[in-house]
Enzyme design. Structure first.
Site, mmCIF file in Angstrom:
data_model
loop_
_atom_site.group_PDB
_atom_site.id
_atom_site.type_symbol
_atom_site.label_atom_id
_atom_site.label_comp_id
_atom_site.label_asym_id
_atom_site.label_seq_id
_atom_site.Cartn_x
_atom_site.Cartn_y
_atom_site.Cartn_z
ATOM 1 N N LYS A 81 0.798 -1.222 0.000
ATOM 2 C CA LYS A 81 0.000 0.000 0.000
ATOM 3 C C LYS A 81 0.837 1.282 0.000
ATOM 4 O O LYS A 81 0.417 2.299 -0.561
ATOM 5 C CB LYS A 81 -0.965 0.011 1.201
ATOM 6 N N GLU A 103 -10.072 5.597 2.680
ATOM 7 C CA GLU A 103 -10.876 4.479 3.193
ATOM 8 C C GLU A 103 -9.887 3.400 3.592
ATOM 9 O O GLU A 103 -8.765 3.366 3.061
ATOM 10 C CB GLU A 103 -11.819 3.970 2.099
ATOM 11 N N SER A 364 1.772 -9.693 -1.012
ATOM 12 C CA SER A 364 1.298 -8.309 -0.880
ATOM 13 C C SER A 364 1.446 -7.761 0.535
ATOM 14 O O SER A 364 1.561 -6.540 0.710
ATOM 15 C CB SER A 364 -0.168 -8.218 -1.302
HETATM 16 C C1 FEV Z 1 -8.137 0.003 0.342
HETATM 17 C C2 FEV Z 1 -8.761 -1.104 1.109
HETATM 18 C C3 FEV Z 1 -7.905 -2.339 1.139
HETATM 19 C C4 FEV Z 1 -6.940 -2.625 2.086
HETATM 20 N N1 FEV Z 1 -6.079 -3.687 1.958
HETATM 21 C C5 FEV Z 1 -6.085 -4.530 0.982
HETATM 22 C C6 FEV Z 1 -5.029 -5.536 0.834
HETATM 23 C C7 FEV Z 1 -4.981 -6.324 -0.325
HETATM 24 C C8 FEV Z 1 -6.028 -6.227 -1.404
HETATM 25 O O1 FEV Z 1 -5.958 -4.956 -2.011
HETATM 26 P P1 FEV Z 1 -5.597 -4.855 -3.588
HETATM 27 O O2 FEV Z 1 -4.172 -5.218 -3.746
HETATM 28 O O3 FEV Z 1 -5.869 -3.434 -3.947
HETATM 29 O O4 FEV Z 1 -6.514 -5.835 -4.286
HETATM 30 C C9 FEV Z 1 -3.965 -7.238 -0.490
HETATM 31 N N2 FEV Z 1 -3.002 -7.414 0.450
HETATM 32 C C10 FEV Z 1 -3.024 -6.686 1.595
HETATM 33 C C11 FEV Z 1 -1.946 -6.921 2.604
HETATM 34 C C12 FEV Z 1 -4.043 -5.726 1.818
HETATM 35 O O5 FEV Z 1 -4.050 -5.016 2.972
HETATM 36 C C13 FEV Z 1 -6.697 -1.824 3.291
HETATM 37 O O6 FEV Z 1 -7.475 -0.949 3.636
HETATM 38 O O7 FEV Z 1 -5.665 -2.056 3.938
#
Ligand code: FEV
Length: 381
Positions: A81, A103, A364
């Site tokens: 992120k 969000e 991720s």
């Molecule tokens: C924006 C809402 C999604 C969130 N997280 C999604 C997330 C995801 C899925 O999000 P995407 O990669 O955008 O599909 C995958 N791996 C981890 C460690 C994540 O935290 C958040 O708020 O942290």
């Protein structure tokens, strides 16, 4: 548009001009060499890029294919992120914005937004469903510790989609001074292509590292899919290669159940949060064991990839994800996030199906945030 019939700007008229301004700022500022240098510099010295490409030999042995992991779990904050947050915060700063909102579901995007809010000295407010506040408590504390305000959303299902609804209302009311730092490749244009641009650092690095390590490209790239940003971030660099793409969605209690978050595998075309994409069916309650996949829509580029057959998407159930969560922990001493575990479970299925010899999985995020929830799910005493 760029995503076939998907994407677009399905928003109330007052939002069209600010979205135009944002698209202009992105095209003018974020594509400049100076911006790119600053972006890469912060990612390197602050976030910890490049991340390793790790050949998971024990897991490869156990699953019967060569498994390589792109280690976004090692980034500052514990997930991919931060890539997107640094890019958008830089853009917001140059556009003179005085406030950041976002969000969050897993709290990883919220944490990353709080990080860049602190780093750039921009007041930050995070919208988070009450349901997610309760299952990602460590991240709520981290956000507040870094000075961000966490605004608990109780409307609707008190989940990620509800947090997006409230954030969009805030943005519509305060667009002059506020940048809405969208956390995935979702929302009205330009957000999907902007987030893709910032997350594509993952795939560009991974492609180079994989060629360096093996002299060839992987047979398949695999990632979990919530809004779809870590998947697109990995896939984008390989889009013109003969490399198969697979996305693991939050299959919840099963694709034929009434509790899941797998619109690509089991949904229909629809409009949500300003974009034409795919959404779960009306008789389905959005659910995933992982807060970050617990979203009823998906990025429009994935809807296009599915329609073109460029990528294959499977709903991965809560149980399958939790099994993969334990597999990686036990095989390699690496604890993945519950979201990430959906991509790992899909990689395991592919290895067992014997289609692909080398599989590159986007790790991720790491599972620290999930320890309290996982301790409830597994009795390891
Ligand atoms: C924006 C809402 C999604 C969130 N997280 C999604 C997330 C995801 C899925 O999000 P995407 O990669 O955008 O599909 C995958 N791996 C981890 C460690 C994540 O935290 C958040 O708020 O942290």
């Amino acid at each position: 548009g760029e995503f076939g019939g998907f994407g677009g700007r399905h928003v109330p008229e007052p939002l069209l001009e600010p979205l135009d301004d944002l698209a202009d700022a992105f095209d003018e500022i974020a594509k400049s060499e100076a911006f790119h240098e600053e972006f890469r510099g912060i990612l390197e010295s602050y976030a910890g890029r490049p991340t390793p490409l790790y050949h998971a030999e024990n897991l490869s042995e156990a699953w019967g294919a060569d498994i390589y992991l792109k280690r976004e779990d090692l980034l500052h904050g514990g997930a991919h992120k931060i890539n997107n947050c640094v890019g958008q915060a830089l853009l917001a700063e140059k556009a003179g914005k005085e406030r950041l909102i976002a969000e969050t579901g897993a709290g990883q995007h919220g944490t990353a937004t709080a990080m860049v809010g602190a780093l750039f000295g921009i007041p930050t407010e995070i919208y988070m469903g009450k349901k997610d506040v309760e299952r990602q408590r460590m991240n709520v504390f981290r956000m507040r510790l870094m000075g961000a305000e966490v605004n608990e959303v109780t409307q609707g299902g008190a989940g990620l989609a509800d947090a997006v609804d409230v954030a969009l209302e805030d943005f519509a009311a305060n667009m002059e001074d506020t940048h809405y730092l969208v956390g995935s490749v979702v929302g009205p244009d330009p957000f999907p292509r902007m987030v893709r641009e910032f997350q594509s650092v993952i795939g560009h690095e991974a492609r180079e590292q994989f060629l360096e390590a093996t002299g060839e490209l992987p047979d398949a790239c695999v990632a979990c899919v919530g809004g779809g940003s870590n998947a697109i971030g990995l896939f984008h660099a390989f889009r013109d290669d003969d490399v198969a793409f697979y996305g693991g969605e939050g299959g919840g209690e099963g694709a034929d159940s009434t509790r899941h978050a797998a619109p690509l595998d089991e949904g229909h075309e629809g409009v949500i949060h300003g974009m034409k994409t795919r959404v779960i069916d009306d008789d389905v309650e959005v659910h995933s064991v992982s807060a970050g996949l617990d979203y009823p829509g998906v990025g429009p580029e994935h809807a296009m990839f599915r329609e073109l057959g460029r990528a294959e998407y499977r709903g991965i159930t809560d149980e399958e994800a939790m099994a993969a969560f334990r597999d990686l922990s036990e095989a390699e001493g690496i604890i993945p996030a519950l979201e990430t575990s959906h991509g790992l479970a899909l990689a395991r299925q592919l290895a067992e199906e014997g289609e692909h010899d080398s599989i590159l999985v986007n790790l991720s995020g790491r599972g620290d945030k999930d320890m309290e929830q996982a301790a409830e799910l597994f009795d390891l005493a």
